[in-house]
Design a protein around this motif. Structure first.
Motif, mmCIF file in Angstrom:
data_model
loop_
_atom_site.group_PDB
_atom_site.id
_atom_site.type_symbol
_atom_site.label_atom_id
_atom_site.label_comp_id
_atom_site.label_asym_id
_atom_site.label_seq_id
_atom_site.Cartn_x
_atom_site.Cartn_y
_atom_site.Cartn_z
ATOM 1 N N MET A 1 0.641 -1.323 -0.009
ATOM 2 C CA MET A 1 -0.064 0.088 0.059
ATOM 3 C C MET A 1 0.854 1.147 0.048
ATOM 4 O O MET A 1 0.438 2.298 0.041
ATOM 5 N N ASP A 2 2.116 1.213 -0.092
ATOM 6 C CA ASP A 2 3.044 2.093 0.074
ATOM 7 C C ASP A 2 3.024 3.178 1.012
ATOM 8 O O ASP A 2 3.145 4.283 0.707
ATOM 9 N N LEU A 3 2.662 2.385 2.264
ATOM 10 C CA LEU A 3 2.711 3.238 3.428
ATOM 11 C C LEU A 3 4.295 3.504 3.974
ATOM 12 O O LEU A 3 4.841 2.645 3.712
ATOM 13 N N PRO A 4 4.428 4.701 4.735
ATOM 14 C CA PRO A 4 5.625 4.896 5.443
ATOM 15 C C PRO A 4 6.125 3.709 6.132
ATOM 16 O O PRO A 4 5.452 3.272 6.836
ATOM 17 N N LEU A 5 7.304 3.082 5.871
ATOM 18 C CA LEU A 5 7.789 2.093 6.627
ATOM 19 C C LEU A 5 7.777 1.903 8.079
ATOM 20 O O LEU A 5 7.371 1.141 8.777
ATOM 21 N N VAL A 6 8.453 2.984 8.541
ATOM 22 C CA VAL A 6 8.691 2.870 10.020
ATOM 23 C C VAL A 6 7.452 2.965 10.961
ATOM 24 O O VAL A 6 7.097 2.427 11.755
ATOM 25 N N PRO A 7 6.635 3.849 10.660
ATOM 26 C CA PRO A 7 5.296 3.925 11.188
ATOM 27 C C PRO A 7 4.581 2.644 11.245
ATOM 28 O O PRO A 7 3.876 2.203 12.066
ATOM 29 N N SER A 8 4.530 1.934 9.904
ATOM 30 C CA SER A 8 3.839 0.929 9.565
ATOM 31 C C SER A 8 4.346 -0.261 10.456
ATOM 32 O O SER A 8 3.623 -1.137 10.778
ATOM 33 N N ILE A 9 5.409 -0.577 10.528
ATOM 34 C CA ILE A 9 6.301 -1.633 11.244
ATOM 35 C C ILE A 9 5.876 -1.472 12.692
ATOM 36 O O ILE A 9 5.512 -2.273 13.341
ATOM 37 N N ILE A 10 5.875 -0.266 13.318
ATOM 38 C CA ILE A 10 5.692 -0.196 14.664
ATOM 39 C C ILE A 10 4.142 -0.487 14.976
ATOM 40 O O ILE A 10 4.013 -0.923 16.021
ATOM 41 N N VAL A 11 3.299 -0.123 14.107
ATOM 42 C CA VAL A 11 1.747 -0.245 14.351
ATOM 43 C C VAL A 11 1.833 -1.977 14.231
ATOM 44 O O VAL A 11 0.826 -2.507 14.874
ATOM 45 N N ALA A 12 2.299 -2.443 13.297
ATOM 46 C CA ALA A 12 2.163 -3.846 13.294
ATOM 47 C C ALA A 12 2.779 -4.624 14.370
ATOM 48 O O ALA A 12 2.238 -5.809 14.629
ATOM 49 N N ILE A 13 3.941 -4.094 14.649
ATOM 50 C CA ILE A 13 4.369 -4.820 15.890
ATOM 51 C C ILE A 13 3.553 -4.732 17.370
ATOM 52 O O ILE A 13 3.341 -5.734 17.721
ATOM 53 N N ILE A 14 3.065 -3.561 17.441
ATOM 54 C CA ILE A 14 2.134 -3.510 18.483
ATOM 55 C C ILE A 14 0.931 -4.349 18.316
ATOM 56 O O ILE A 14 0.201 -4.760 19.250
ATOM 57 N N LEU B 1 8.222 -10.909 21.896
ATOM 58 C CA LEU B 1 8.541 -9.760 21.295
ATOM 59 C C LEU B 1 9.955 -9.765 20.358
ATOM 60 O O LEU B 1 9.682 -9.154 19.074
ATOM 61 N N GLY B 2 10.928 -10.271 20.686
ATOM 62 C CA GLY B 2 11.863 -10.364 19.968
ATOM 63 C C GLY B 2 11.712 -11.267 18.764
ATOM 64 O O GLY B 2 12.215 -10.923 17.442
ATOM 65 N N GLY B 3 11.032 -12.283 18.807
ATOM 66 C CA GLY B 3 10.387 -13.046 17.533
ATOM 67 C C GLY B 3 9.669 -12.401 16.787
ATOM 68 O O GLY B 3 10.007 -12.146 15.347
ATOM 69 N N VAL B 4 8.669 -11.613 17.320
ATOM 70 C CA VAL B 4 7.972 -10.617 16.273
ATOM 71 C C VAL B 4 8.876 -9.575 15.480
ATOM 72 O O VAL B 4 8.506 -9.444 14.417
ATOM 73 N N LEU B 5 9.749 -8.981 16.367
ATOM 74 C CA LEU B 5 10.669 -8.209 15.713
ATOM 75 C C LEU B 5 11.610 -8.841 14.648
ATOM 76 O O LEU B 5 11.858 -8.123 13.422
ATOM 77 N N LEU B 6 12.100 -10.062 14.781
ATOM 78 C CA LEU B 6 12.733 -10.689 13.668
ATOM 79 C C LEU B 6 11.813 -11.258 12.577
ATOM 80 O O LEU B 6 12.219 -10.830 11.383
ATOM 81 N N ALA B 7 10.550 -11.458 12.956
ATOM 82 C CA ALA B 7 9.632 -11.747 11.591
ATOM 83 C C ALA B 7 9.380 -10.511 11.001
ATOM 84 O O ALA B 7 9.167 -10.746 9.658
ATOM 85 N N GLY B 8 9.229 -9.618 11.667
ATOM 86 C CA GLY B 8 8.956 -8.215 10.924
ATOM 87 C C GLY B 8 10.164 -7.760 9.938
ATOM 88 O O GLY B 8 10.002 -7.427 8.926
ATOM 89 N N ALA B 9 11.261 -8.090 10.540
ATOM 90 C CA ALA B 9 12.433 -7.773 9.654
ATOM 91 C C ALA B 9 12.719 -8.503 8.405
ATOM 92 O O ALA B 9 12.876 -8.240 7.354
#
Length: 157
Positions: free
Chosen positions: A28-41, A132-140
Motif C-alpha cells: 500500500m506504499d505506507l511509510p515503513l517505520v510507522p507501519s512496522i511500529i503499528v504492526a509490532i504493536i 517480542l524478539g520473535g515478532v521483531l525478527l519476523a517483521g524484519a
C-alpha cells in the motif's frame, strides 16, 4: 489513518500476524517505520491474553458440541508446538520460543508460540520478551522479503 488501522488489525489475526501486515503496508506504499511500529504493536496486543486465558478457554470448550473440535485442534496444536520446542531446546527454551515466533513459516508465530508457552507453564515475562524478539525478527524478515518482491514488481512495470 484507515490503512494503518488495517495494518494493526491484520497483525492481530492468528496465523496471519505480522507476516501479513508488513507485506500489506509495503504493497500500500505506507511509510515503513510507522507501519512496522503499528504492526509490532498489533501483533503483541493479543500476546498476554493468549498466555493468560487461551489455555483455560480452550480446555473449557474442548468438550462442547459446536466449538469442541476446533478448540481441541487448537489445544493439540499448542501442545505439539510446545513439546517440539521443549525437545529441541532443552535449556534454551526461551531462545527456541524466540526463533519459533521469529521464523515466518506456516504454523508459527506469537499466537502459537504463546499458547505453547502457556501449555508448558513457562515464565510469563520471559515468554513475552522472547515473543517480542520473535515478532521483531519476523517483521524484519518480512520487510526484506516484501521490499524484494515489490521492488521486483516495480522493475517489471
Amino acid at each position: 489513518m484507515k490503512k494503518y488501522l488495517w495494518v494493526l488489525l491484520i497483525s492481530m489475526l492468528p496465523l496471519v500476524e505480522i507476516r501479513g501486515a508488513v507485506p500489506y503496508a509495503v504493497g500500500m506504499d505506507l511509510p515503513l517505520v510507522p507501519s512496522i511500529i503499528v504492526a509490532i504493536i498489533g501483533n503483541m496486543i493479543p500476546v498476554p491474553f493468549i498466555f493468560l486465558f487461551a489455555r483455560r478457554i480452550l480446555e473449557w470448550g474442548k468438550d462442547k458440541k459446536v466449538i469442541g473440535p476446533f478448540f481441541t485442534w487448537c489445544l493439540q496444536k499448542g501442545e505439539k508446538g510446545g513439546r517440539k520446542l521443549e525437545e529441541k531446546a532443552g535449556r534454551g527454551l526461551y531462545w527456541a520460543l524466540f526463533l519459533f515466533v521469529g521464523i515466518p513459516v506456516p504454523g508459527t508465530g506469537a499466537w502459537t508460540g504463546m499458547l505453547a508457552a502457556s501449555i508448558l507453564d513457562m515464565d510469563f515475562k520471559k515468554s513475552t520478551i522472547a515473543a517480542l524478539g520473535g515478532v521483531l525478527l519476523a517483521g524484519a524478515i518480512m520487510l526484506a522479503a516484501s521490499l524484494g518482491v515489490f521492488g521486483a514488481i516495480d522493475l517489471v512495470k
